[in-house]
Design a protein around this motif. Structure first.
Motif, PDB file in Angstrom:
ATOM      1  N   ALA A  29     -14.417   0.036 -54.475  1.00 33.51           N
ATOM      2  CA  ALA A  29     -13.238   0.411 -53.137  1.00 33.51           C
ATOM      3  C   ALA A  29     -11.556  -0.544 -53.587  1.00 33.51           C
ATOM      4  O   ALA A  29     -12.078  -1.700 -54.905  1.00 33.51           O
ATOM      5  N   ASP A 120      -8.071   3.147 -50.912  1.00 36.58           N
ATOM      6  CA  ASP A 120      -8.745   3.625 -50.443  1.00 36.58           C
ATOM      7  C   ASP A 120      -8.968   3.342 -48.794  1.00 36.58           C
ATOM      8  O   ASP A 120      -9.325   4.129 -47.745  1.00 36.58           O
ATOM      9  N   THR A 144      -3.739   7.762 -45.946  1.00 39.90           N
ATOM     10  CA  THR A 144      -5.402   6.780 -46.165  1.00 39.90           C
ATOM     11  C   THR A 144      -5.003   6.385 -45.238  1.00 39.90           C
ATOM     12  O   THR A 144      -4.239   6.104 -44.036  1.00 39.90           O
ATOM     13  N   LEU A 210     -15.693   2.445 -46.500  1.00 39.08           N
ATOM     14  CA  LEU A 210     -16.113   2.596 -47.693  1.00 39.08           C
ATOM     15  C   LEU A 210     -17.214   2.690 -48.217  1.00 39.08           C
ATOM     16  O   LEU A 210     -17.394   4.253 -49.211  1.00 39.08           O
TER      17      LEU A 210
END
Length: 249
Positions: A29, A120, A144, A210
């Motif tokens: 990530a 991310d 995002t 995430l």
């Protein structure tokens, strides 16, 4: 992951919903942290320690003595240094497996949109409405997810705006144009430990997002440290919002 990494993150890997697959997601990530002050310090520290593979730190400011009461990545030896440089040195010492990039500059919305599109998740640790509004516009434009935290005096707020969901509210839906320059910690003060509380919760939200676990999306968490009360309110998208209202449903 090699054996040393499996050992480093073993207490996290054993959690239901995380496992090796979740840890691998963290390792792959990219998180952008806007502001390396009271909120950004614990955010960056916990994301690096937890194994997020790439962090981009953005902050145009230098370390000042008044920062040291709450901005825990910085020390007396860092006074006068760029905050991103000071933070990057500490993070490298905490976890050399984390790739840290720095931007010691004030980015406009177009530059932020380009940067966020490669990430991310974005975490907002800034301390004024103008910056938060600009970060929100860039996050909406790039799609995002944005984890937003704020502290002042004895009060804190936290939510996740997950712009992958076309029905998600944005920061402007909640606050509109916000307040003025007087609504800052510099003008009103803040309890030293409170940014640590909210910043740690921001890091928790980002890690869950995430990994693929549920977040605060659609809810605003409000913390009253004076009475140690936590409450939440539901957020709903404003269809007439000038920032996110034109997104396709």
């Amino acid at each position: 992951m090699d054996d040393p990494e499996l050992l480093r993150y073993s207490r996290q890997i054993m959690l239901p919903g995380v496992g090796v697959e979740g840890q691998q997601r963290l390792q792959e990530a990219h998180a952008v942290i806007m502001g390396l002050g009271g909120l950004g310090s614990p955010v960056a520290a916990y994301l690096a320690a937890a194994g997020v593979g790439r962090l981009t730190l953005v902050d145009p400011d230098h370390v000042e003595v008044t920062n040291l009461q709450r901005q825990i990545l910085h020390t007396d030896a860092d006074i006068g240094r760029d905050k991103v440089e000071s933070a990057a040195r500490r993070l490298a010492a905490m976890n050399p497996n984390c790739r840290v990039e720095t931007r010691a500059e004030r980015l406009d919305v177009d530059a932020m949109t380009t940067l966020f599109a490669k990430a991310d998740v974005v975490l907002d640790g800034t301390d004024n409405f103008a910056s938060r509004g600009a970060i929100n516009r860039a996050a909406v434009a790039s799609g995002t997810p944005l984890v937003s935290g704020a502290v002042i005096r004895f009060e804190g707020q936290l939510t996740t705006f997950d712009y992958r969901d076309p029905e998600a509210a944005c920061y402007h839906c909640l606050y509109g144009e916000g307040g003025g320059d007087e609504d800052t910690c510099a003008a009103n003060g803040v309890l030293a430990s409170l940014p640590g509380v909210i910043g740690s919760l921001q890091a928790t939200e980002a890690l869950k997002l995430l990994i693929g676990l549920p977040t605060l999306s659609g809810r605003l968490l409000i913390v009253d440290a004076t009475n140690m009360q936590f409450r939440e309110i539901r957020l709903r998208r404003d269809p007439d919002c000038p920032v996110c209202g034109q997104r396709p449903a």
